[in-house]
Design a protein around this motif. Sequence first.
Motif, PDB file in Angstrom:
ATOM      1  N   ALA A  11       0.610  -1.454   2.043  1.00  0.00           N
ATOM      2  CA  ALA A  11       1.814  -1.951   1.547  1.00  0.00           C
ATOM      3  C   ALA A  11       3.023  -1.165   2.082  1.00  0.00           C
ATOM      4  O   ALA A  11       2.866   0.068   2.536  1.00  0.00           O
ATOM      5  N   GLN A  12       4.109  -1.656   2.203  1.00  0.00           N
ATOM      6  CA  GLN A  12       5.345  -0.956   2.822  1.00  0.00           C
ATOM      7  C   GLN A  12       6.430  -1.260   1.497  1.00  0.00           C
ATOM      8  O   GLN A  12       6.728  -2.371   1.354  1.00  0.00           O
ATOM      9  N   LEU A  13       6.809  -0.293   0.867  1.00  0.00           N
ATOM     10  CA  LEU A  13       7.781  -0.272   0.076  1.00  0.00           C
ATOM     11  C   LEU A  13       9.242  -0.332   0.740  1.00  0.00           C
ATOM     12  O   LEU A  13       9.370   0.533   1.747  1.00  0.00           O
ATOM     13  N   ILE A  14      10.117  -1.422   0.817  1.00  0.00           N
ATOM     14  CA  ILE A  14      11.241  -1.416   1.344  1.00  0.00           C
ATOM     15  C   ILE A  14      12.376  -0.850   0.674  1.00  0.00           C
ATOM     16  O   ILE A  14      12.662  -1.387  -0.444  1.00  0.00           O
ATOM     17  N   THR A  15      13.007   0.285   1.006  1.00  0.00           N
ATOM     18  CA  THR A  15      13.786   0.915   0.320  1.00  0.00           C
ATOM     19  C   THR A  15      15.059   0.462   0.683  1.00  0.00           C
ATOM     20  O   THR A  15      15.913  -0.061   0.007  1.00  0.00           O
ATOM     21  N   ARG A  16      16.027   0.870   1.695  1.00  0.00           N
ATOM     22  CA  ARG A  16      17.064   0.259   2.085  1.00  0.00           C
ATOM     23  C   ARG A  16      16.657   0.090   3.566  1.00  0.00           C
ATOM     24  O   ARG A  16      16.646   0.932   4.476  1.00  0.00           O
ATOM     25  N   PRO A  17      16.728  -0.981   3.796  1.00  0.00           N
ATOM     26  CA  PRO A  17      16.434  -1.390   5.685  1.00  0.00           C
ATOM     27  C   PRO A  17      17.282  -0.734   6.600  1.00  0.00           C
ATOM     28  O   PRO A  17      18.261  -0.623   6.220  1.00  0.00           O
ATOM     29  N   PRO A  18      16.616  -0.376   7.359  1.00  0.00           N
ATOM     30  CA  PRO A  18      15.264  -0.392   7.907  1.00  0.00           C
ATOM     31  C   PRO A  18      14.266   0.516   7.067  1.00  0.00           C
ATOM     32  O   PRO A  18      13.158   0.614   7.747  1.00  0.00           O
ATOM     33  N   ALA A  19      14.584   1.416   6.443  1.00  0.00           N
ATOM     34  CA  ALA A  19      13.687   2.457   5.909  1.00  0.00           C
ATOM     35  C   ALA A  19      12.490   1.743   5.058  1.00  0.00           C
ATOM     36  O   ALA A  19      12.782   0.579   4.208  1.00  0.00           O
ATOM     37  N   THR A  20      11.451   2.340   4.973  1.00  0.00           N
ATOM     38  CA  THR A  20      10.164   1.694   4.468  1.00  0.00           C
ATOM     39  C   THR A  20       9.203   3.070   4.162  1.00  0.00           C
ATOM     40  O   THR A  20       9.518   4.136   4.674  1.00  0.00           O
ATOM     41  N   ARG A  21       8.482   2.858   3.155  1.00  0.00           N
ATOM     42  CA  ARG A  21       7.583   3.917   2.674  1.00  0.00           C
ATOM     43  C   ARG A  21       6.123   3.268   2.472  1.00  0.00           C
ATOM     44  O   ARG A  21       6.002   2.313   1.869  1.00  0.00           O
ATOM     45  N   SER A  22       5.223   3.555   3.326  1.00  0.00           N
ATOM     46  CA  SER A  22       3.815   3.168   3.284  1.00  0.00           C
ATOM     47  C   SER A  22       3.447   3.495   1.794  1.00  0.00           C
ATOM     48  O   SER A  22       3.346   4.761   1.387  1.00  0.00           O
ATOM     49  N   LEU A  23       2.695   2.570   1.142  1.00  0.00           N
ATOM     50  CA  LEU A  23       1.665   2.740  -0.246  1.00  0.00           C
ATOM     51  C   LEU A  23       0.367   2.221  -0.011  1.00  0.00           C
ATOM     52  O   LEU A  23       0.315   1.379   0.715  1.00  0.00           O
ATOM     53  N   THR A  24      -0.476   2.767  -0.910  1.00  0.00           N
ATOM     54  CA  THR A  24      -1.807   2.169  -0.683  1.00  0.00           C
ATOM     55  C   THR A  24      -2.047   1.688  -2.513  1.00  0.00           C
ATOM     56  O   THR A  24      -2.903   2.374  -3.169  1.00  0.00           O
ATOM     57  N   PRO A  25      -1.364   0.598  -2.871  1.00  0.00           N
ATOM     58  CA  PRO A  25      -1.891   0.298  -4.252  1.00  0.00           C
ATOM     59  C   PRO A  25      -3.009  -0.559  -4.321  1.00  0.00           C
ATOM     60  O   PRO A  25      -3.542  -0.811  -3.003  1.00  0.00           O
ATOM     61  N   ALA A  26      -3.749  -0.953  -5.311  1.00  0.00           N
ATOM     62  CA  ALA A  26      -5.011  -1.807  -5.489  1.00  0.00           C
ATOM     63  C   ALA A  26      -4.364  -3.087  -6.097  1.00  0.00           C
ATOM     64  O   ALA A  26      -3.633  -3.162  -7.173  1.00  0.00           O
ATOM     65  N   LEU A  27      -5.253  -4.130  -5.574  1.00  0.00           N
ATOM     66  CA  LEU A  27      -5.205  -5.290  -6.334  1.00  0.00           C
ATOM     67  C   LEU A  27      -6.559  -5.529  -7.155  1.00  0.00           C
ATOM     68  O   LEU A  27      -7.578  -5.035  -6.619  1.00  0.00           O
ATOM     69  N   ARG A  28      -6.193  -5.744  -8.422  1.00  0.00           N
ATOM     70  CA  ARG A  28      -7.521  -5.973  -9.281  1.00  0.00           C
ATOM     71  C   ARG A  28      -7.513  -7.309 -10.062  1.00  0.00           C
ATOM     72  O   ARG A  28      -6.479  -7.870 -10.190  1.00  0.00           O
ATOM     73  N   TYR A  29      -8.887  -7.612 -10.214  1.00  0.00           N
ATOM     74  CA  TYR A  29      -9.070  -8.923 -10.868  1.00  0.00           C
ATOM     75  C   TYR A  29     -10.245  -8.808 -11.596  1.00  0.00           C
ATOM     76  O   TYR A  29     -11.331  -8.239 -11.372  1.00  0.00           O
ATOM     77  N   ASP A  30     -10.044  -9.196 -12.997  1.00  0.00           N
ATOM     78  CA  ASP A  30     -11.309  -8.934 -14.073  1.00  0.00           C
ATOM     79  C   ASP A  30     -11.464 -10.426 -14.398  1.00  0.00           C
ATOM     80  O   ASP A  30     -10.495 -11.019 -14.907  1.00  0.00           O
TER      81      ASP A  30
END
Length: 137
Positions: A11-30
């Motif tokens: 994922a890319q966290l959009i902070t203040r365009p055009p700035a972004t920060r790469s993230l690796t969250p997880a999707l979970r289904y139970d």
Amino acid sequence: MSKVITRTVQAQLITRPPATRSLTPALRYDTADPLAVSLVFPAEISLDGEEVAWAFSRDLLAAGLRGPAGEGDVHVCPCGQRRTVVELHAGEGVAVLEFPSAELWAFLRATYDLVPAGAEGALLDLEEGFAALLRGV
């Protein structure tokens, strides 16, 4: 016994365009909560150093991959052919995240392999749900 799918996504966290920060969250289904999916931010990438999970409707994710969806704290919207934007609204502000749509579709298909759309009700324990709501009343 419930089954759980967890997929780490880019994922890319959009902070203040055009700035972004790469993230690796997880999707979970139970399958214990067959109507919901969760977007989980591990402690090392959350603001307060604690794991943070946002739970929302699996149907919202499916609808948001096709067109703008969401009326509450979570909004999902396609952004062109290859990207999907997820907005998380909280008292502290709004986090805007951009995901590769293909990763979200793959996760969603895996959830439907476990519990097909429309079959969620067979897994819901309404008696336990009501008991949990009424505890302490």
